[in-house]
Design an enzyme around this catalytic site. Structure first.
Site, PDB file in Angstrom:
ATOM      1  N   HIS A 153       0.845  -1.143  -0.144  1.00 30.42           N
ATOM      2  CA  HIS A 153      -0.015   0.045  -0.122  1.00 30.42           C
ATOM      3  C   HIS A 153       1.014   1.307   0.040  1.00 30.42           C
ATOM      4  O   HIS A 153       1.727   1.285   0.676  1.00 30.42           O
ATOM      5  CB  HIS A 153      -0.830  -0.078   1.261  1.00 30.42           C
ATOM      6  CG  HIS A 153      -2.106   1.009   1.195  1.00 30.42           C
ATOM      7  ND1 HIS A 153      -1.869   2.446   1.240  1.00 30.42           N
ATOM      8  CD2 HIS A 153      -3.341   0.764   0.899  1.00 30.42           C
ATOM      9  CE1 HIS A 153      -3.101   2.949   1.168  1.00 30.42           C
ATOM     10  NE2 HIS A 153      -3.941   1.930   0.984  1.00 30.42           N
ATOM     11  N   ARG A 156      -6.739  10.570  -0.316  1.00 33.39           N
ATOM     12  CA  ARG A 156      -6.306  10.920  -1.781  1.00 33.39           C
ATOM     13  C   ARG A 156      -7.680  11.200  -2.716  1.00 33.39           C
ATOM     14  O   ARG A 156      -7.838  12.149  -3.165  1.00 33.39           O
ATOM     15  CB  ARG A 156      -5.427  10.008  -2.437  1.00 33.39           C
ATOM     16  CG  ARG A 156      -3.928  10.324  -2.134  1.00 33.39           C
ATOM     17  CD  ARG A 156      -2.839   8.890  -2.550  1.00 33.39           C
ATOM     18  NE  ARG A 156      -3.386   7.909  -1.809  1.00 33.39           N
ATOM     19  CZ  ARG A 156      -3.373   6.592  -2.360  1.00 33.39           C
ATOM     20  NH1 ARG A 156      -3.103   6.509  -3.788  1.00 33.39           N
ATOM     21  NH2 ARG A 156      -3.383   5.645  -1.423  1.00 33.39           N
TER      22      ARG A 156
END
Lengths: 251, 643, 266
Positions: free
Chosen positions: B251, B271
């Protein structure tokens, strides 16, 4: 930046135990759970402790640090001075299994007693419609990570073993509130259940559950008190009481 | 030994109580079978609770253009066409129903203004697709299914007076071995209670593995201690196979500071909701890292990327939302180039882009996590993030429709422990939907298998039980052997450094040498204390699982000479179409591990038609593409919204 | 410690708490302040004097409403309902129980006095000294459920204090006037309203009892406002104890002549 800290950890099981002193390295940025892990890896490989996520999301590493119920992974070492002795014990409201691990089955039994969510009749899968403002109250309670610190700190059961049967504890009173406030739950007897089966009347709202909640759920103000008020509405309202007396229950 | 062994009889045994396990249990119990759930931790603590972003399902509540076809397409693209296309198809088709089902169990997702389930944007998904509850969707999923299980138990209580008549949870039990009859057919499982250290035997003709991943083989990981690859190793030892173990997702955004929480995840929603990645020079570097295959789908300028948040129909998404492997590699490159943050990551900045109120509303648990764990207020300052081992795409090779594991009758697998669904890289949000879709299928598959057996039950030879017990107790017998913690740390360091995010042949070979050494040393482990809740002992037993799985990973990584998704080879930096059609299958061979190639079944024509020819050309070999020409392949991608 | 944290099966730790912080301090403060306040109130209500400043119509809340024949005639601005009071009996004897009842059953005060007076528990994770505990399930504590009816009555009391404050706009020449006393009374009335409206029962009645806020937008709005106030319920509870005391003390001092009211207008 590291120093040697003094730790006192309760070691033992149901037959007895004691606080054991350790001197252990502490590094910058660590939490109590890190130190317990260091003890495990370097000094006592069989020190029993429950943990999973180490990020305050699973609610496994509940214990009492300097007498205060806390998640060990959310207790930063920087909150203590370097000379302070940090005492770690298991939760004191539940039977101990070993060291810092307790038997929390009480909570799972209570969970099973609450009638489950009752889906609305005639609403198909995919057809559920709810407004955000209506789900928000219940969502707050669904943040609960079931660390059971509230159950542990609640004096109703912590200080009175005999009340465990009659009292469900804060975690499950907010479960009742969550269901009662669920926009589509089909049952209307959640408040009655809270009074008759969960012992909501035993709560004297001294708010320790809220104080120890790592998720900052306002257990008392948003959950238990509204439920108490709902109980009043159903059971202690003179008009309702009168209605019940003459056998005509209000719908 | 046998006389005092606690024994339970069930129809279906579910090993693992995360999302997949619970969903499988619900399916098996609803099919009327007696079902047991084995939970390594307490009930409701599964690693699934850590999932933050949401559940991907093309319900089309926020953008009505969405459909299973678009979801399928995104999934295949994310996996670089290495996915089991049948799994990806089933997954895309069934995910919405599985999500809606959760509502009938009492789940409370965030809502759209018209009262439907709200859906959010996520990396690699063309439309807003993730059903979510703030940023604690995994917790909601686990709690909902936990409560559904309680509700099924209440039904049984009403019917029979015994809530555990047909569905029982065994908390804090670890399975160490699967039990098989002489033909290799599954007969049950053997394990121990963590609490007492007592052994327990489960007789069950069907076992569903739902044990999650393998992250604890790596040093920096978002995974909890439970993720020791138990299911992977159990399947291997039982004679089943693992597929594509080289694909491990790092990740891109794990916490890098403080050290105690290194690896813990920072959700991608940061994000999706406007957070951007910057290097130490303050530059939004992701624009420099858009690979060719994605060139047309991502914004070229910051302005366009920023417009996308409010007007996604007319703008392309910012490159911060590229699939995870791309972002992870980009961060890795920036740090290596000396443009990293003070603690060896990069900056993830949402503070300068959204108001504090908005951040608190959208990302409450992220705010909480940083505040409490790192003493950082994300509404005021940027976070420091870096790649962390997060998910293994590879896993038990299964039949897509029934989740039956290869080569071992009666064994099933679902969730992260199964392989194939995500190809070489998983899209965010596809994990939770995977759990639900294939959890349900595994439960139903196991139930159908058990029904098919009639009254016949496989018989376990006594020797198998004795052997399981002896193996489990070995660490207490040995004196002066190795400390399991030390071995574990060495293995984690090896995997992290040598089979981590960027790989090359010499390093992988070095890792394999080290793993051989560790395997030998692991035969002589010593643990102190006794069997009651002894973490040292538990680790000693988990260690052999991690070692077996790590070896699969390393061998497969060495074999695959290309870079694709969660497998990046420094010495073979390009994706190679000739490798696309090949799965790498890991199996045991005597005491060792063997990895070999196996061709993938070709994709169905109607599914190929969902892609434009020029896109297929990026993934298929010229010969494969020519073959597609015969059956079809769209010149214009079908939107799919009409079907 | 036979029961509670000393129960068989639990971790055997011979201390009732391992808290090393000053956990006893907050309940001790609560205890002291409440006792002092009650003593003051007892003395003042039984004095039967210095409760009214006739010139400016300042009536202390401890004697409001003043509706007995013993009251100063000008203090009886809502009428004379009863005859002469015997000595020591508070003039506001029939409203004081409401005031007391509202605060006694208040969800905040309950926490405060259960902890500080009854030590049940004295602080979190500190074992309480009682062997038995039934909470609010039996008489008399089951009467705590009457809070909402005290709330209704408390609305009337707050209204009365507001009327008193308006009556305090009284000048030397009989017309309109404003003095420091007027401001003090007005402030007191305002805080009393805030305290009363921030009550948990009020929050329930005004909207909390609904299952679907979306169908009742106005009540939802009201609920959000009360909810916001409600988070300050504790602070308001203490603030109003302060404003009540200050108001009474100020009026007592002016009435007894020890202090001259600061006049702003007439």
């Amino acid at each position: 930046m590291s120093y040697d800290a003094k730790f006192r950890v309760w070691r033992g099981d149901a037959s007895g135990g004691e606080l054991v002193d350790y001197t252990v390295e502490v590094n910058d940025g660590e939490v109590v759970l890190d130190i317990i892990h260091r003890l495990q890896a370097t000094q006592s490989g069989d020190l029993a402790v429950r943990w999973n996520c180490k990020a305050g999301k699973c609610g496994s590493c509940s214990a009492e640090v300097n007498g205060i119920p806390r998640l060990m992974c959310m207790t930063r070492m920087s909150t203590f001075t370097e000379t302070e002795t940090v005492t770690v014990t298991p939760m004191r409201a539940f039977p101990v299994i070993r060291d810092l691990v307790t038997d929390v089955s009480f909570n799972y039994e209570k969970a099973r007693q609450i009638p489950a969510f009752a889906p609305p009749e005639g609403v198909a899968r995919g057809e559920y419609r709810m407004q955000q403002v209506d789900v928000e109250r219940s969502q707050e309670f669904r943040k609960c990570i079931e660390c059971f610190l509230c159950q542990n700190t609640c004096h109703v059961v912590r200080d009175h073993e005999e009340n465990k049967e009659a009292f469900a504890g804060p975690r499950f009173l907010i479960r009742a509130a969550e269901l009662d406030m669920h926009p589509l739950d089909a049952r209307d007897d959640r408040a009655d259940f809270a009074r008759d089966e969960q012992g909501i009347g035993m709560c004297n709202i001294t708010k320790c559950c809220t104080e120890v909640c790592p998720e900052h759920i306002r257990i008392t103000d948003n959950g238990i008190i509204p439920m108490k008020e709902r109980v009043v509405g159903k059971r202690y309202d003179p008009l309702v009481w009168l209605g019940n007396k003459i056998g005509r229950r209000k719908p | 030994m046998a006389a005092e062994l606690e024994t339970h009889d069930y129809d279906v045994l579910i090993v693992g109580a995360g999302g997949a396990g619970l969903r499988a249990a619900i399916a098996a119990r609803e099919a009327g079978l007696r079902t047991a759930i084995i939970c390594k931790s307490l009930f409701g603590k599964a690693h699934t609770v850590m999932a933050e972003g949401g559940i991907a399902a093309s319900m089309g509540n926020v953008n009505s253009h969405d459909s299973w076809q678009v979801h399928f397409r995104d999934t295949m693209r994310g996996g670089k066409f290495l996915n089991s296309w049948r799994m990806a198809e089933l997954h895309a088709k069934e995910a919405p129903d599985r999500v809606w089902e959760l509502e009938t169990y009492g789940a409370l997702f965030d809502r759209t203004p018209d009262g439907r389930i709200s859906q959010r944007n996520f990396g690699g998904h063309e439309y807003p697709r993730l059903a979510h509850v703030g940023d604690r969707t995994g917790l909601e999923l686990i709690r909902t299914m936990q409560q559904k299980i309680v509700s099924l138990q209440q039904d049984d209580q009403r019917e029979s007076g015994d809530p555990e008549a047909r569905l029982k949870v065994f908390a804090e039990v670890t399975i160490t071995d699967l039990l098989q009859d002489e033909t290799g057919t599954i007969a049950g499982a053997f394990g121990y209670f963590r609490e007492s250290g007592r052994f327990v035997r489960f007789n069950a003709p069907a076992v569903v593995l739902a044990t999650g991943g393998i992250g604890k083989s790596f040093k920096v990981t978002s995974n909890s201690w439970e993720y020791t690859g138990d299911g992977h190793a159990l399947a291997l030892r039982a004679g089943s196979t693992l597929v594509n173990m080289e694909f491990i997702q790092f990740h891109p955004t794990g916490m890098v500071w403080p050290p105690s929480v290194k690896g813990i995840l920072v959700t991608e929603s940061v994000r999706g909701d406007g957070g951007v990645l910057k290097n130490s020079e303050g530059k939004r570097f992701m624009f420099d890292y858009v690979p060719d295959v994605f060139r047309g789908q991502y914004a070229q300028t910051e302005e366009e990327g920023d417009r996308w948040y409010t007007d996604p129909d007319n703008n392309k998404r910012p490159p911060e939302l590229l699939p995870r492997d791309e972002v992870a590699r980009a961060i890795n490159s920036e740090v290596k180039a000396g443009r990293g943050s003070p603690h060896g990551g990069v900056f993830l900045d949402i503070a300068s882009r959204r108001s504090p109120e908005e951040i608190l509303k959208k990302l409450p648990s992220m705010h909480h996590q940083f505040k409490e764990l790192a003493d950082v207020d994300i509404t005021q300052e940027a976070m420091e993030v870096g790649p962390t081992c997060h998910y293994v795409m590879g896993g038990v090779e299964v039949d897509p429709d029934t989740a039956a594991a290869a080569r071992v009758p009666g064994l099933f697998a679902a969730g992260e422990v199964s392989g194939g669904m995500h190809g070489s890289n998983r899209l965010g949000g596809n994990s939770l939907s995977d759990l639900l879709v294939f959890g349900a299928r595994a439960g139903a598959g196991a139930a159908a298998y058990v029904r098919g057996l009639g009254d016949a039950r496989p018989i376990v030879p006594q020797s198998a039980l004795d052997e399981a017990a002896t193996t489990a107790l070995a660490p207490f017998e040995e004196e002066g052997g190795e400390n399991p913690y030390t071995l574990h740390q060495e293995m984690q360091q090896t995997m992290n450094d040598l089979v981590g995010i960027i790989r090359k042949a010499e390093e992988i070979e070095a890792a394999l040498t080290k793993l051989e050494e560790l395997k030998e040393r692991a035969k002589h482990l010593t643990v102190e204390g006794h069997r009651q809740f002894n973490p040292g002992w538990h680790l000693a037993l988990d260690l052999r699982n991690m070692l077996a799985v790590s070896e699969c990973v390393a061998r497969a990584a060495l074999l695959r000479q290309e870079s694709r998704g969660g497998h990046t080879r420094d010495d073979y930096p390009k994706m190679d179409a000739s490798w696309r059609g090949r799965n790498l299958i890991c199996s045991t061979e005597g005491d060792g591990i063997r990895v070999e190639e196996q061709p993938m079944p070709p994709m169905r024509g109607d599914l190929l038609d969902l892609f434009q020819r020029d896109e297929l050309a990026k993934y298929l070999t010229p010969e494969e593409l020519a073959a597609v020409g015969a059956t079809g392949g769209a010149t214009e991608a079908t939107d799919g919204s009409g079907s | 410690m036979a029961g509670g944290v000393g129960s068989p099966g639990r971790a055997q730790i011979p201390w009732r708490t391992l808290r090393g912080d000053r956990w006893w301090f907050p309940p001790a403060v609560t205890f002291t302040l409440i006792v002092l306040w009650l003593l003051y109130a007892l003395v003042r209500t039984s004095m039967q004097r210095d409760y009214f400043v006739a010139t400016y119509h300042y009536l202390t809340p401890f004697y409001s409403p003043c509706v007995t024949a013993s009251c100063h005639p000008d203090a009886r601005h809502v009428g004379t309902w009863l005859g002469e009071m015997p000595p020591l009996v508070p003039y506001a004897f029939f409203l004081l129980p409401i005031l007391l009842g509202f605060r006694l059953t208040c969800y905040y005060y309950r926490k405060a006095y259960y902890r500080a007076f009854w030590l049940s528990p004295p602080a979190c994770a500190v074992a309480e000294p009682h062997a038995k505990y039934t909470g609010e399930t039996r008489f008399p504590l089951i009467l705590q459920n009457a809070h909402r009816y005290f709330f209704y009555a408390a609305v009337v009391v707050s209204g009365m204090n507001t009327l008193d404050a308006f009556d305090g706009f009284h000048g030397k020449d009989g017309g309109v006037g404003v003095g420091l006393g007027t401001i003090v009374m007005l402030t007191n009335a305002a805080f009393l309203w805030l305290y009363t409206l921030s009550c948990h029962s009020c929050r329930h009645l005004i909207g909390g009892r609904l299952k679907h806020f979306s169908k009742h937008p106005l009540r939802y709005r009201a609920w959000t406002i009360v909810s916001r106030l409600n988070t300050r319920h504790m602070q308001l509870a203490w603030t109003t104890l302060g404003t009540l005391l200050v108001t009474d003390l100020y009026i007592a001092l002016v009435a007894s002549g020890a202090l001259t009211d600061l006049r702003f207008y007439n």
